[in-house]
Design a protein around this motif. Structure first.
Motif, short mmCIF file in Angstrom:
data_model
loop_
_atom_site.label_atom_id
_atom_site.label_comp_id
_atom_site.label_asym_id
_atom_site.label_seq_id
_atom_site.Cartn_x
_atom_site.Cartn_y
_atom_site.Cartn_z
N ARG A 131 1.08 6.46 5.49
CA ARG A 131 2.29 5.71 5.11
C ARG A 131 3.07 5.31 6.35
NH1 ARG A 131 5.78 5.05 0.66
NH2 ARG A 131 7.46 3.68 1.38
N ASP A 135 4.09 1.52 7.39
CA ASP A 135 5.48 1.14 7.68
C ASP A 135 5.59 0.47 9.05
OD1 ASP A 135 6.36 2.10 5.25
OD2 ASP A 135 6.99 4.05 6.04
N ARG A 139 6.85 -3.36 9.89
CA ARG A 139 7.95 -3.65 10.82
C ARG A 139 7.52 -4.65 11.88
NH1 ARG A 139 8.87 1.93 10.67
NH2 ARG A 139 8.04 2.23 12.77
N TYR A 160 1.23 -2.05 1.54
CA TYR A 160 0.94 -3.08 2.54
C TYR A 160 0.53 -4.39 1.87
CZ TYR A 160 -1.13 -5.80 6.21
OH TYR A 160 -1.42 -6.83 7.05
N LYS A 163 3.62 -6.03 -0.23
CA LYS A 163 4.86 -6.42 0.44
C LYS A 163 4.85 -7.92 0.73
CE LYS A 163 8.83 -4.99 1.82
NZ LYS A 163 9.75 -4.42 0.81
N ALA A 209 10.54 0.66 -2.27
CA ALA A 209 9.65 0.09 -1.25
C ALA A 209 9.23 -1.33 -1.61
CB ALA A 209 8.43 0.98 -1.07
#
Length: 485
Positions: A131, A135, A139, A160, A163, A209
């Motif tokens: 995870r 993340d 970013r 992933y 998003k 999330a």
């Protein structure tokens, strides 16, 4: 050097093997981000999926796959991007700080938006690390991930993929992030060809999330944008055969696409691709793209030692074998490694057999233990355990040490696994005093490539830039297929 392109085949006349550049009379410099000049419309640019080339912004339906601990290096992905090609950085075995440093390096050397990918290696014992890696990718705006070693779809992977997912003006679901999943088993492929499990989307939405819009769009998309069928390859392998696997996975994809209204998942091939003929065979079997590994490890851009590259450049097709995998030692998982010039396979297999036969280190006879300390470990096993325990405590995992102290079988496994980690470190560092223990993941494609370029400019690995390898394999594949028509 740009590969030479052979003259068109004459019907009814035997066609020679794809041309390889002859050795030049003067040395050719190899500057890392600069790429070799390629023709505007090279032979091979029409092979495979045009959509793959569009999405990955590559001249070919071809990618350089990741290799662990940064062997597929930042130099490799930068070189590939500069040549209009695509490569994945190898994150496996690196701490989060090392992955962040690689992203920073790539960001400094490539223009904004330049295409490159990162490996996401599944670790069934460390979902927190998985995870954290996802993340980090989000970013940094990483848009392409090579998902490897997954036996099931996980929440970080779904995060992933989902998003940024949305509906376009026509109402079709669109993914921002591309997932190229390396698979070798149909039951795993089916999970990647299907939308994410609803319970994972619900959990990610509940924790904030994902937005409701992202979760809804992702629910109509397959987890993978691309499925790479991994046949018998260097490193972790199920020993699969492309002739059986690839048509099977293409049919699985076609059935899944018939039941969905989105863009079909592209199916590619990896494993054993070291010659133009092998790449051509993959395209004939229905591959939308090919992905290479072992051959790129023997290039100036590969992040391993010159000693390893010298070893690889001398291999033939029979100079590889199978050995236990250090990360999945207790489960008996296997990796394909170099056999020639190293005692690692024999010693690794001996350690696994000792582990299977004994309940604890103390049950092994004194003569065998002395041989292990002298040959494999180069130090007393008590010192190996002290170093192992210190490693886990220093990395914030003291519970592993506590468990091993209560379970002698577990303690034996951890001591033996130290050898696997040390053998990889020795190879990466080029520690010649420990060359007998080099662990080098590699498949027979390396030997096939060596035979292909024998007597040419690419016989020396110092001239084997990764884009030159791609040009040679893909232009050659086009010639092979043209001759077969």
């Amino acid at each position: 050097p740009a590969p030479a392109v052979a003259a068109p085949a004459v019907p009814g006349r035997a066609t020679p093997a794809p041309a390889v550049p002859a050795a030049p009379t003067a040395p050719v410099a190899s500057a890392v981000p600069a790429a070799s000049t390629a023709p505007a419309e090279p032979a091979g640019s029409g092979l495979g999926s045009a959509r793959f080339r569009e999405v990955y912004r590559s001249r070919y339906a071809y990618a350089a796959g990741s290799m662990f601990q940064g062997i597929a290096s930042t130099d490799l992905v930068v070189r590939m991007a500069g040549a209009g090609l695509f490569g994945f950085f190898g994150t496996g075995g690196l701490p989060l700080s090392g992955i962040r440093a690689a992203l920073d390096d790539i960001g400094r050397r490539l223009p904004p938006g330049a295409p490159y990918g990162m490996n996401l290696l599944h670790d069934m014992t460390d979902s927190v690390g998985e995870r954290a890696t996802v993340d980090l990718f989000l970013r940094y705006g990483v848009r392409y991930v090579e998902a490897a070693a997954f036996t099931r779809v996980t929440a970080p992977l779904v995060l992933y993929r989902a998003k940024g997912a949305h509906r376009d003006p026509g109402g079709r679901p669109v993914a921002v992030n591309q997932v190229l999943a390396k698979v070798s088993r149909p039951e795993v492929a089916r999970q990647f060809l299907a939308p994410p499990p609803p319970e994972l989307l619900d959990r990610l939405r509940a924790e904030g999330a994902l937005t409701a819009e992202e979760a809804a769009a992702a629910a109509a998309l397959p987890v993978a944008s691309d499925l790479c069928v991994e046949s018998d390859s260097g490193g972790h392998t199920d020993g699969g055969v492309a002739l059986a696997l690839l048509p099977t996975f293409v049919r699985l994809r076609d059935r899944a696409a018939a039941a969905a209204d989105g863009e079909p998942v592209r199916v590619g091939a990896a494993g054993g691709i070291g010659t133009p003929e092998a790449a051509a065979a993959c395209f004939l079997l229905g591959a939308d793209f090919v992905l290479t590994g072992s051959v790129n490890q023997c290039s100036p851009q590969a992040g391993t030692s010159d000693a390893v590259k010298d070893l690889l450049a001398g291999l033939d097709v029979q100079d590889v074998t199978y050995a236990p995998a250090g990360d999945l030692f207790e489960l008996g998982s296997r990796v394909q490694v170099v056999r020639r010039g190293t005692l690692f396979p024999a010693r690794a297999n001996q350690l696994y057999e000792l582990y299977r036969r004994h309940a604890r280190l103390e049950d092994i006879d004194a003569r065998t233990l002395a041989t292990l300390e002298r040959g494999c470990f180069g130090r007393p096993l008590a010192e190996v355990w002290d170093r192992t325990a210190r490693h886990y405590r220093d990395t914030g995992r003291p519970e592993i040490v506590h468990d091993a102290e209560r379970d002698p079988k577990r303690r034996m496994a951890l001591v033996f696994k130290w050898y696997f980690a040390e053998s990889s470190r020795a190879a990466l560092a080029g520690a010649k005093e420990n060359s007998a223990n080099f662990q080098v993941h590699c498949g027979p494609a390396m030997g096939a490539f060596n035979r292909l370029v024998e007597g040419t400019a690419l016989e020396s690995w110092r001239r084997r830039d990764v884009d030159a390898i791609a040009d040679l394999l893909m232009t050659g594949a086009a010639e092979v297929l043209a001759a077969a028509r």
